[in-house]
Motif scaffolding. Structure first.
Motif, PDB file in Angstrom:
ATOM      1  N   GLN A  89       0.860  -1.347   0.332  1.00  0.00           N
ATOM      2  CA  GLN A  89       0.001  -0.252  -0.111  1.00  0.00           C
ATOM      3  C   GLN A  89       0.304   1.431  -0.599  1.00  0.00           C
ATOM      4  OE1 GLN A  89      -2.864   0.183   3.147  1.00  0.00           O
ATOM      5  NE2 GLN A  89      -2.917   2.662   2.763  1.00  0.00           N
ATOM      6  N   LEU A  90       0.424   2.437  -1.078  1.00  0.00           N
ATOM      7  CA  LEU A  90       1.485   2.735  -0.884  1.00  0.00           C
ATOM      8  C   LEU A  90       1.527   4.369  -0.385  1.00  0.00           C
ATOM      9  CD1 LEU A  90       3.523   5.130  -2.740  1.00  0.00           C
ATOM     10  CD2 LEU A  90       1.491   6.038  -3.665  1.00  0.00           C
ATOM     11  N   LEU A  91       1.954   4.787   1.242  1.00  0.00           N
ATOM     12  CA  LEU A  91       2.360   5.470   2.227  1.00  0.00           C
ATOM     13  C   LEU A  91       2.570   7.263   1.005  1.00  0.00           C
ATOM     14  CD1 LEU A  91       4.023   3.356   4.542  1.00  0.00           C
ATOM     15  CD2 LEU A  91       0.989   3.296   4.344  1.00  0.00           C
ATOM     16  N   LYS A  92       3.551   7.213   0.648  1.00  0.00           N
ATOM     17  CA  LYS A  92       3.544   8.600   0.737  1.00  0.00           C
ATOM     18  C   LYS A  92       4.844   8.660  -0.785  1.00  0.00           C
ATOM     19  CE  LYS A  92       6.612   9.077   4.468  1.00  0.00           C
ATOM     20  NZ  LYS A  92       6.936   9.955   5.528  1.00  0.00           N
ATOM     21  N   THR A  93       5.377   9.990  -1.170  1.00  0.00           N
ATOM     22  CA  THR A  93       5.673   9.809  -2.508  1.00  0.00           C
ATOM     23  C   THR A  93       6.479  11.488  -1.725  1.00  0.00           C
ATOM     24  OG1 THR A  93       4.099   8.557  -4.083  1.00  0.00           O
ATOM     25  CG2 THR A  93       5.444  10.288  -5.087  1.00  0.00           C
ATOM     26  N   ILE A  94       7.415  11.252  -2.814  1.00  0.00           N
ATOM     27  CA  ILE A  94       8.092  12.504  -2.132  1.00  0.00           C
ATOM     28  C   ILE A  94       8.902  12.828  -3.766  1.00  0.00           C
ATOM     29  CG2 ILE A  94      10.225  13.270  -0.582  1.00  0.00           C
ATOM     30  CD1 ILE A  94       9.478  11.889   1.243  1.00  0.00           C
ATOM     31  N   THR A  95       9.420  13.332  -3.718  1.00  0.00           N
ATOM     32  CA  THR A  95      10.099  14.510  -5.379  1.00  0.00           C
ATOM     33  C   THR A  95      10.673  15.300  -4.819  1.00  0.00           C
ATOM     34  OG1 THR A  95       7.905  13.917  -6.594  1.00  0.00           O
ATOM     35  CG2 THR A  95       9.585  14.867  -7.626  1.00  0.00           C
ATOM     36  N   TYR A  96      11.939  15.107  -5.293  1.00  0.00           N
ATOM     37  CA  TYR A  96      13.607  16.126  -5.113  1.00  0.00           C
ATOM     38  C   TYR A  96      13.317  15.987  -6.758  1.00  0.00           C
ATOM     39  CZ  TYR A  96      13.971  13.421  -0.475  1.00  0.00           C
ATOM     40  OH  TYR A  96      13.367  13.073   0.497  1.00  0.00           O
ATOM     41  N   GLU A  97      14.271  17.539  -6.295  1.00  0.00           N
ATOM     42  CA  GLU A  97      14.594  18.033  -8.058  1.00  0.00           C
ATOM     43  C   GLU A  97      16.039  18.383  -7.817  1.00  0.00           C
ATOM     44  OE1 GLU A  97      12.210  21.554  -9.518  1.00  0.00           O
ATOM     45  OE2 GLU A  97      10.276  20.514  -9.115  1.00  0.00           O
ATOM     46  N   GLN A  98      16.872  18.321  -8.496  1.00  0.00           N
ATOM     47  CA  GLN A  98      18.251  18.531  -8.496  1.00  0.00           C
ATOM     48  C   GLN A  98      18.702  19.075  -9.536  1.00  0.00           C
ATOM     49  OE1 GLN A  98      19.808  14.192  -6.754  1.00  0.00           O
ATOM     50  NE2 GLN A  98      19.220  14.030  -8.622  1.00  0.00           N
ATOM     51  N   THR A  99      19.709  19.443  -9.666  1.00  0.00           N
ATOM     52  CA  THR A  99      20.360  20.356 -10.394  1.00  0.00           C
ATOM     53  C   THR A  99      21.824  20.449 -10.192  1.00  0.00           C
ATOM     54  OG1 THR A  99      21.223  22.363 -11.864  1.00  0.00           O
ATOM     55  CG2 THR A  99      20.824  22.427  -9.938  1.00  0.00           C
ATOM     56  N   ASN A 100      22.915  19.779 -11.509  1.00  0.00           N
ATOM     57  CA  ASN A 100      24.083  19.436 -11.369  1.00  0.00           C
ATOM     58  C   ASN A 100      24.908  20.573 -10.983  1.00  0.00           C
ATOM     59  OD1 ASN A 100      23.965  20.280 -14.026  1.00  0.00           O
ATOM     60  ND2 ASN A 100      24.734  18.362 -14.634  1.00  0.00           N
ATOM     61  N   PHE A 101      26.014  20.720 -10.595  1.00  0.00           N
ATOM     62  CA  PHE A 101      27.459  21.892 -10.422  1.00  0.00           C
ATOM     63  C   PHE A 101      28.813  20.660 -11.661  1.00  0.00           C
ATOM     64  CE2 PHE A 101      31.910  22.488  -8.444  1.00  0.00           C
ATOM     65  CZ  PHE A 101      32.065  23.524  -8.402  1.00  0.00           C
ATOM     66  N   LYS A 102      28.991  21.641 -12.867  1.00  0.00           N
ATOM     67  CA  LYS A 102      30.243  20.443 -13.629  1.00  0.00           C
ATOM     68  C   LYS A 102      31.148  21.530 -13.680  1.00  0.00           C
ATOM     69  CE  LYS A 102      29.079  20.662 -17.804  1.00  0.00           C
ATOM     70  NZ  LYS A 102      28.828  20.361 -19.114  1.00  0.00           N
ATOM     71  N   ILE A 103      32.110  20.891 -13.519  1.00  0.00           N
ATOM     72  CA  ILE A 103      33.984  21.600 -13.553  1.00  0.00           C
ATOM     73  C   ILE A 103      34.635  20.420 -14.454  1.00  0.00           C
ATOM     74  CG2 ILE A 103      34.664  20.072 -11.429  1.00  0.00           C
ATOM     75  CD1 ILE A 103      36.085  22.895 -10.485  1.00  0.00           C
ATOM     76  N   ASN A 104      34.851  21.373 -15.249  1.00  0.00           N
ATOM     77  CA  ASN A 104      36.452  20.074 -16.354  1.00  0.00           C
ATOM     78  C   ASN A 104      37.622  21.025 -15.267  1.00  0.00           C
ATOM     79  OD1 ASN A 104      38.076  19.758 -18.439  1.00  0.00           O
ATOM     80  ND2 ASN A 104      37.395  21.069 -19.565  1.00  0.00           N
ATOM     81  N   THR A 105      38.289  19.282 -14.816  1.00  0.00           N
ATOM     82  CA  THR A 105      39.717  19.413 -14.077  1.00  0.00           C
ATOM     83  C   THR A 105      40.025  18.606 -15.424  1.00  0.00           C
ATOM     84  OG1 THR A 105      38.748  16.948 -13.706  1.00  0.00           O
ATOM     85  CG2 THR A 105      38.752  18.967 -11.712  1.00  0.00           C
ATOM     86  N   PHE A 165      31.053  15.803 -12.014  1.00  0.00           N
ATOM     87  CA  PHE A 165      29.154  16.130 -11.561  1.00  0.00           C
ATOM     88  C   PHE A 165      29.426  16.030 -10.142  1.00  0.00           C
ATOM     89  CE2 PHE A 165      29.014  14.922 -16.607  1.00  0.00           C
ATOM     90  CZ  PHE A 165      28.600  16.622 -16.923  1.00  0.00           C
ATOM     91  N   ALA A 166      28.158  16.451  -9.706  1.00  0.00           N
ATOM     92  CA  ALA A 166      27.863  16.554  -8.098  1.00  0.00           C
ATOM     93  C   ALA A 166      26.646  17.180  -8.523  1.00  0.00           C
ATOM     94  CB  ALA A 166      28.680  17.452  -7.181  1.00  0.00           C
ATOM     95  N   TRP A 167      25.526  16.027  -8.257  1.00  0.00           N
ATOM     96  CA  TRP A 167      24.146  16.252  -8.386  1.00  0.00           C
ATOM     97  C   TRP A 167      23.710  17.168  -6.973  1.00  0.00           C
ATOM     98  CZ3 TRP A 167      20.638  16.964 -12.387  1.00  0.00           C
ATOM     99  CH2 TRP A 167      21.059  16.287 -13.324  1.00  0.00           C
ATOM    100  N   TYR A 168      23.241  17.728  -6.746  1.00  0.00           N
ATOM    101  CA  TYR A 168      22.188  18.382  -5.389  1.00  0.00           C
ATOM    102  C   TYR A 168      21.055  18.343  -5.634  1.00  0.00           C
ATOM    103  CZ  TYR A 168      24.349  22.611  -7.247  1.00  0.00           C
ATOM    104  OH  TYR A 168      24.515  23.956  -8.263  1.00  0.00           O
ATOM    105  N   ILE A 169      20.516  18.148  -4.472  1.00  0.00           N
ATOM    106  CA  ILE A 169      19.163  18.796  -4.351  1.00  0.00           C
ATOM    107  C   ILE A 169      18.614  20.216  -4.399  1.00  0.00           C
ATOM    108  CG2 ILE A 169      16.851  18.337  -2.989  1.00  0.00           C
ATOM    109  CD1 ILE A 169      18.015  15.829  -2.059  1.00  0.00           C
ATOM    110  N   THR A 170      17.698  21.079  -4.835  1.00  0.00           N
ATOM    111  CA  THR A 170      17.362  22.089  -4.666  1.00  0.00           C
ATOM    112  C   THR A 170      16.098  22.013  -3.905  1.00  0.00           C
ATOM    113  OG1 THR A 170      16.144  22.576  -7.490  1.00  0.00           O
ATOM    114  CG2 THR A 170      18.848  23.142  -6.381  1.00  0.00           C
ATOM    115  N   LYS A 171      15.025  20.891  -4.629  1.00  0.00           N
ATOM    116  CA  LYS A 171      13.343  21.622  -3.990  1.00  0.00           C
ATOM    117  C   LYS A 171      13.220  19.742  -3.898  1.00  0.00           C
ATOM    118  CE  LYS A 171       8.971  22.974  -6.050  1.00  0.00           C
ATOM    119  NZ  LYS A 171       8.397  23.227  -7.185  1.00  0.00           N
ATOM    120  N   LYS A 172      12.381  19.699  -2.418  1.00  0.00           N
ATOM    121  CA  LYS A 172      11.570  19.243  -2.406  1.00  0.00           C
ATOM    122  C   LYS A 172      10.368  19.202  -1.922  1.00  0.00           C
ATOM    123  CE  LYS A 172      10.816  16.635   2.019  1.00  0.00           C
ATOM    124  NZ  LYS A 172      11.125  16.159   3.236  1.00  0.00           N
ATOM    125  N   THR A 173       9.307  18.392  -2.527  1.00  0.00           N
ATOM    126  CA  THR A 173       7.715  18.283  -2.522  1.00  0.00           C
ATOM    127  C   THR A 173       7.218  16.806  -1.998  1.00  0.00           C
ATOM    128  OG1 THR A 173       7.704  19.405  -4.764  1.00  0.00           O
ATOM    129  CG2 THR A 173       5.665  18.470  -3.967  1.00  0.00           C
TER     130      THR A 173
END
Length: 171
Positions: free
Chosen positions: A66-82, A88-96
């Protein structure tokens, strides 16, 4: 030594974890599309639109199917050329959450770490805005640690390194 066990498949992926009392978590799937089922009957699924698109991660929690809850995370990434390698580092910007309440996160990137000839970077959490309107603001300063593996050019003392560390939180 404490009775915990981890089981792996032929590809080296963890597929089951157990404690000394027989409680377990079974893991299936791969990448960001996987599920975990516990001996208590809780199942958590994690999914993304595709392995190339991690901008949205959906987490569903079930009890006895039985589904108890749904949580959605929006992410963006930080990209650097080394050195012609992209990191890449993904990090959460929004949680619903399951009640459509939104928590927003803000960050600051630091690309200025230079240690010897190596470049380092970080993504620092600077703020959280909760659904209630409460805001948490994080400030950073420099911390120092001793690199016990590296001596200075005179070979007489170990090198001190700096890093970002949280120095304050205000609400």
């Amino acid at each position: 030594s404490d009775g915990r066990r981890v089981y792996f498949n032929k590809d080296g992926q963890a597929i089951r974890m157990e404690d000394r009392f027989g409680n377990y978590i079974n893991i299936s799937g791969s990448g960001m599309n996987f599920s975990m089922t516990s001996s208590s009957g809780i199942k958590v699924t994690c999914s993304t639109p595709s392995l190339d698109d991690l901008s949205v991660v959906t987490v569903n929690v079930y009890k006895e199917n039985q589904l108890l809850k749904t949580i959605t995370y929006e992410q963006t990434n930080f990209k650097i050329n080394t050195n012609d390698n992209y990191v890449f580092a993904w990090y959460i910007t929004k949680k619903t959450d399951e009640n459509k309440k939104v928590t927003n996160y803000s960050y600051q990137t630091n690309r200025n770490y230079i240690v010897g000839s190596d470049k380092y970077w970080s993504v620092n959490l600077t703020g959280i805005e909760f659904p209630t309107g409460l805001k948490a603001v994080y400030t950073y300063g420099k911390g120092i640690f001793v690199d016990w593996k590296t001596k200075d050019s005179s070979r007489t003392k170990y090198v001190e390194r700096t890093y970002d560390r949280i120095t304050g939180v205000s609400y």
